[in-house]
Structures are given as C-alpha cells and as structure tokens.
Design an enzyme around this catalytic site. Sequence first.
Site, short mmCIF file in Angstrom:
data_model
loop_
_atom_site.label_atom_id
_atom_site.label_comp_id
_atom_site.label_asym_id
_atom_site.label_seq_id
_atom_site.Cartn_x
_atom_site.Cartn_y
_atom_site.Cartn_z
N LYS A 133 3.93 10.99 8.15
CA LYS A 133 3.72 10.68 9.77
C LYS A 133 4.81 11.32 10.72
O LYS A 133 4.57 12.57 10.72
CB LYS A 133 3.83 9.21 9.79
CG LYS A 133 2.81 8.57 8.98
CD LYS A 133 2.51 7.26 9.22
CE LYS A 133 1.70 6.36 8.35
NZ LYS A 133 0.12 6.75 8.54
N ASP A 192 9.44 3.25 0.34
CA ASP A 192 8.17 4.00 0.81
C ASP A 192 8.68 3.95 2.51
O ASP A 192 8.11 2.93 3.01
CB ASP A 192 6.93 3.30 0.53
CG ASP A 192 5.55 4.24 1.16
OD1 ASP A 192 6.03 4.91 2.14
OD2 ASP A 192 4.48 3.79 0.76
N TYR A 239 0.70 -1.23 0.15
CA TYR A 239 -0.10 -0.11 -0.03
C TYR A 239 0.95 1.39 -0.17
O TYR A 239 1.74 1.20 0.74
CB TYR A 239 -1.10 0.18 1.22
CG TYR A 239 -1.83 1.15 1.32
CD1 TYR A 239 -2.81 1.45 0.17
CD2 TYR A 239 -1.46 2.08 2.08
CE1 TYR A 239 -3.56 2.38 0.41
CE2 TYR A 239 -2.32 3.31 2.20
CZ TYR A 239 -3.55 3.53 1.32
OH TYR A 239 -4.34 4.82 1.39
#
Length: 445
Positions: A263, A234, A142
């Site tokens: 984040k 990622d 994802y």
Amino acid sequence: MNHEQSRALYDRALSVMPGGVNSSVRAVRPYPFFVQKGDGGHVVDADGNRYIDFVMGYGPLLLGHDMPEQVQSAVQQRAAEGPMYGAPTEVEVELAEFVTRHVPSVEMVRFVNSGTEATVSAVRLARGYTGRDKIVVMQSGYHGAQESTLVEGEGDHTAPSSPGIPESFAEHTLTVPFNDPDAARDVFDEHGDDIAAVLTEPILGNYGIVHPIDGYHETLRGLCNDHGSLLIFDEVITGFRVGGLQCAQGKFDIEPDITTFGKIVGGGFPVGAIGGKSEIIEQFTPAGDVFQSGTFSGHPVTMAAGLETLRYAAEHDVYDHVNGLGERMRSGLQDILEDQAPEYTVVGTDSMFKVVFTRDGPDTFEGHCEAGCQQRPECPRYDHCPKDGGDVKQAETERWERLFWPAMKERGVFLTANQFESQFICDAHTAEDVDDALEAYKEAI
C-alpha cells in the site's frame, strides 16, 4: 443520485469479468458505482456524483488522489525514461535506504508487487530460515490471497477456507484468537518445536480495527524467542500509516523479525515488500537459497512514487494532519453513538477509523476510551468491545452492509464496502470533510 452509467458499465463488466469486478470486495449490491476520477480527498463517479472518499484505495493513498508536485514529477520522469528494464535502478536502493533508516526492525528489504506476494514470500522465508513447516496465524486474520493463510478452524484443527486449496496446506497452519495469550501459549506448548513463525497484523485491519490488549505482542515476542520461531508483522495496512514512519511496530515498541509492507510504501502503485534482520532477509536468492523473484519487482515508477510519497510525508507534517483529523472523526462518532446507538463501538487509531455495529454495551460512555477503543481493562465498555475477528463477525454486519453503507453513499460518503475493512483519512481531507461526514453518519445511523 443518478447511477445509470455505473449500472450500464456493470452490465458490460459482468460479461467479461467474474462478478463484474477484479477484486471481490468491490462487488457491492446491487452494483458498484464506477469511479471516473479522484480529486483530493474525493472521488467522482461515472455519473458525475461526488463523494468524500474514506476508502483511499483500501489504504495506499496517504496523500489523497492528487499527487504533490514532487511525487508527480518523479513518477512522470521515471515513466518517460522507460517503463521497466529487467535491471536494477538507483531509486530501488534509495527507497530501501529510506525504509531501513526509519523502521526499527528493518535492516534489509526485498521489494515485490503486492501485499499478498509479500506475505507469501515471508512465510516461505520463515520456513526456509528455521527449517520448520508450521505457522501460527490469528483466527479471522487476513494476509492476502495465499494458500497458507486462507484457513478456518481452531488450533491444529484447520481446513482451507476456499475451494482450490489442498488440505495439506492447512495442516501446517495453526490458528489462535487475536488477543488470547493463553491460546498462544497452548499452541506453542504443543507444537513449539515445529513452528516456523507467528504471522499477525499488529492491529487487525481487515476485521474492524482491533487493537492488541496490553502485553499481547510481548507475549508473542517472548514465545517466539523461547522456541526459536520468527515473529512476522503484517504491516501491509498499518505500515507508514499507524505510528508514522516507524510504522505500528514503532508505536507499540515491538521489533518483529520480519515485516511485510504494501500500500503506502508504493505511493498508490502496486507494491509489496519484505523487510527484517539482515541475517534473515539474506536467505532470499541470490544471497541465500530461499527462492524469490519477480519480473516487475522494484518497478522504477512504483519505487519513485513510494520514495517521494514518504519523503513528502516526512517533510510536510502529514502525520500530524491526518492523525488529528482521525481523532476528530472518532471523537465525533463517539458523540453521535452516545446519543443514538450506545451499543455500537468506535475503533481505530491515527488516521484509521470505523464504527463496529456491536450488539451490546452499557448505556453510558462515562470513563470510556476516547476517540476509539484502546482495549483498556478499566474502560466500562471493555467486556463488550471486540477483542478479535470473531467478535466483529458477531456484530450486525448485514445491517452495516445492506442499510448503512448505501445510506452513506447516497449522502455522498464513500466507505469501505462492509463491516470489516478500515476507513482511512488522507492528507487532502479537511476538517470540513470530516464534519460533513459526521452529519451523514448522524442521519444514516
């Protein structure tokens, strides 16, 4: 627990927001509890119920809900000086300097507003830099809500995984299973001259926390080198959480060409970033021709929160604390599973943890990976532990979501809402929090 206020709020939300939420993962059944406030390593809901929080905003809150004084002061100062300007500020430069000083592969940074925006921009950059169209992603991986990676299928037989995405997008996306070096070699043998980049998380963080097998990232790095493709890590989840300030790439000693962040780098505020070698990142406009821009990119409040969060982490042994609690949690979970559910698997590293409800496994834990699966071939559980996202999908996901998650919530422990996403330790958590949570696991499992 009483949830009358949360139920009433959800009833109102259904009338004005699709599904009653603004992110689909929050739509737990029969309805989510609504948070009133955070308190250190805990949250309090609208009905006054208190939970140990291991969701931590799905990862951004390394320090917990209470910002240390230096972080809070920086945020308040920037907000008081003005919300935003449409012009650069010094704090953008300072945060970029911090990131480039600590992350091994990063020489330049472009800040954006979300992890999704970071991965979208990284894919565009890789295509622009190489002049190629195809990208390789991991099956069940994802990388945010972007058209190029919302695909399903195998190899070059892919299709969009969501309505609203043209088939032509999926035509340029190739998929391979995580931890399958032969599949990676095969896809490069067939399409190597057309592959702009391989995009992967260094550790799968949205599919049960799956570690790379020994040599897997080295294989991807070698294939990219041989074929003139870029390796994109990622690190939206792992960045500044796994491997400390060097991130997961430092922990695994692999240097990608491009890294995406989110984040933690924003200290709990909306953020994304794309970093990498100068010659690549400089292809972004205005230095180069690959268009990338954003009104809120480099927002001064976010930049200040990210910078002071990382400075605080560097100055106060935060990683020693959270990683130690993470090991305590995973080791305690191993002990519980050995007695109650030896077929299940503990996964995670540093301050990340999860129990995957795998269906098979030996009855003994003798010689097993301690404090979380590390994909060691000599471990007697090696053939049973998840190697990719597909393996996690085969676990007892319904039992986890429908029975286990509600049972933990009723015991005052807030976990991510399904079998796949990670749980996180923050600096505000204590050994007592971990021990209380382990008691809840013991009862709920």
